[in-house]
Design an enzyme around this catalytic site. Sequence first.
Site, PDB file in Angstrom:
ATOM      1  N   ASP A  38       0.752  -1.275  -0.057  1.00  0.00           N
ATOM      2  CA  ASP A  38       0.166   0.099   0.290  1.00  0.00           C
ATOM      3  C   ASP A  38       1.003   0.792   0.153  1.00  0.00           C
ATOM      4  O   ASP A  38       2.022   1.123   0.543  1.00  0.00           O
ATOM      5  CB  ASP A  38      -0.582   0.132   1.227  1.00  0.00           C
ATOM      6  CG  ASP A  38      -1.957   1.219   1.494  1.00  0.00           C
ATOM      7  OD1 ASP A  38      -2.574   1.688   0.328  1.00  0.00           O
ATOM      8  OD2 ASP A  38      -1.842   1.788   2.385  1.00  0.00           O
TER       9      ASP A  38
ATOM     10  N   GLU B 229       1.738  -0.473  -4.885  1.00  0.00           N
ATOM     11  CA  GLU B 229       1.142   0.661  -5.384  1.00  0.00           C
ATOM     12  C   GLU B 229       2.019   2.112  -5.275  1.00  0.00           C
ATOM     13  O   GLU B 229       2.560   2.158  -4.615  1.00  0.00           O
ATOM     14  CB  GLU B 229      -0.230   0.740  -3.695  1.00  0.00           C
ATOM     15  CG  GLU B 229      -1.078   2.579  -4.856  1.00  0.00           C
ATOM     16  CD  GLU B 229      -2.186   2.183  -3.239  1.00  0.00           C
ATOM     17  OE1 GLU B 229      -3.449   1.853  -3.402  1.00  0.00           O
ATOM     18  OE2 GLU B 229      -2.109   2.222  -2.024  1.00  0.00           O
TER      19      GLU B 229
END
Length: 694
Positions: A336, A372
């Site tokens: 993330d 990401e």
Amino acid sequence: MPFPLGATWDGLGVNFALFSAHATQVELCLFDEHGRETERIALPEYTDEVWHGYLPDVRPGQLYGYRVHGPYEPEAGHRFNPNKLLLDPYAKQIVGELRWHDALFGYPLGHPDADLGYDRRDSAPYMPKSRVIDPAFTWGNHPWPGVPWQRSVIYEMHVRGYTMRHPQVPERLRGTFAGLMQREVVAYIRSLGVTSVELMPVHAFVDDKHLLEAGLRNYWGYNTIGFFAPHQGYMATLAVSEFKEMVAHLHDAGLEVLLDVVYNHTAEGNHLGPTLSLRGIDNATYYRLADDPRYYVNDTGTGNTLDLSHSRVLQMVMDSLRYWSTEMRVDGFRFDLATILGRESHGFDQGGGFLDACRQDPVLGRAKLIAEPWDIGPGGYQAGRFSPSWAEWNDRFRDTVRAFWRGDQGRLPEFATRMSGSADIFDRRGRRPYASVNFVTAHDGFTLNDLVSYDRRHNEDNGEDNRDGPGNNFSWNHGAEGPTDDPAVRILRAKQMRNLLASLLLAQGTPMLQAGDEFARTQHGNNNAYCQDNETTWLDWQAAAERRELTDFVRRLIRLRRHYPLLRRSRFLHGEPDPDTGIRDIVWYAPDGRECTESHWHDPEARSLAMLLDGRARPSGIPRTSDEDSLLLLVNARHEPMDFALPPPPGAAPWKLLLDTSGKAEACAAGPMRMPARTLMLFKARAKAADEAD
């Protein structure tokens, strides 16, 4: 011993080790099963900034926490307060609920000097506790799936939401790791043809105070408080082995397990947040502090940012990754806000400490690593700039495919680029097309069904006056906002879902499918359901039984991808002629059957083309084979039918129709055909043997 960090059971006793560079004393607190503190012991040794001690009478199951002494000087970056019980950052298990109370904060809430005040209340009654575990587990002979990147099809899913409404999962097991390993659940996932399940965060996390007060929960789990412990809410038992059993069952079915991990921030929030772990252990080391060290750098948008440029923080993250790779046997990780992990003091660096550490690590060298590639900090968008060993979420694929099928003008050239592997982003430093993790939907945003059913977000249930969540979704309701009985709208929506799914699974790169999209699940227009732990986000398996036609369509797409290597090439396609044969690996055709010209590419009204993948073409150094199938992909995003002249097949055999998202077309060998509006078709042709002598 100062190593390993954490609480380590060796069969005779437990070694406790905690890093803190700025502490003056560390106390280990032991608790009974009722949460009562039974003993407080000052760790006697201090080696290399690690406080440590050994207790020969402690056994697995022991609950514990730390109280760390040192200066409480927020203006200098230090927030030590021994009145606050702290979780061990290396705890392998965290038990008990966080009960929000003013005592959890290092300062008195409402103090005129805010966080500069000092709170003396004991937070232990309101804190979860760390737990010593016995890591022993019998894995048996279950092989690791070892799926090559170019064969990977990722299935993003939520541990709790996947089985909460599953009729074949016992009620007591729903929403847990044990529920996910039930035979019927594993069989269904395997039947889809996906190769890898990507679990949304399973590290221990907490629910934000403001969400609980509003009757909501932190459903997604991007609020980590323990990087080594499985989330207690996903465990049907109090045994960490439950997670390992789930992995064993999925591996036995040939499925990889990937984890969505959050190493960019913690649940402690900004300077006004609670003191739960790292803040009270060594705030100035673990977090990136602003020029005024009372405050935090907030490149995450969550209030704080972990400082992976510090060697001990980097060690914690690397130790966590190795633990989940070895002890828990997961196959890879999706990071993330991964740009933060590559940030040094001067900004994002491809050769930053964390990225270099991953690249040389012998354990992580075999793991799938997915970034990401953005955060909200300066220069935060870094798509295509990660190391060659990484794959990355490709949001440009998502936006382009959505806009193209919506019928937006001028999207044809980029649609072609995304379908052929996004070489403009990833073709550098020896990277391969599978570095592009393609997706049309993910947990963050509309579901596939909602993407074709809503023009606007409908997040009223989140309690933020519908201000949260992305406002520009490239969505289209096709004539009615939300559910409708209009048969024309319903038919068109169904076809558009097939177009989007076909684009995803027939494109070069690594496809990622969001769980439930294969049967058109809905969140009723909520495109930011992070706080909805209810039927909004739980998969509706009754609806799944009613949408088997779409599920079978997804299975068919994945079978096509698996059967035809041309759909998952390991080299980028550039359309350059082979110097020996003159054969090009990819050729683009306009609807008139001629190769696309500049005028076609730059025509804003152009929404149709054909992509020929010639099976006779081979990258340099790879032997050519005879009788290789060629593929022709046709797309028509126009709102009306049009005549389409198929180019001649590369060999003597005619084109054969493999897939038609409209269900109305007829196959033809060559020449003109009437292609329905908003349709994707896939043809194959057996190529002539390249050379009989080969």
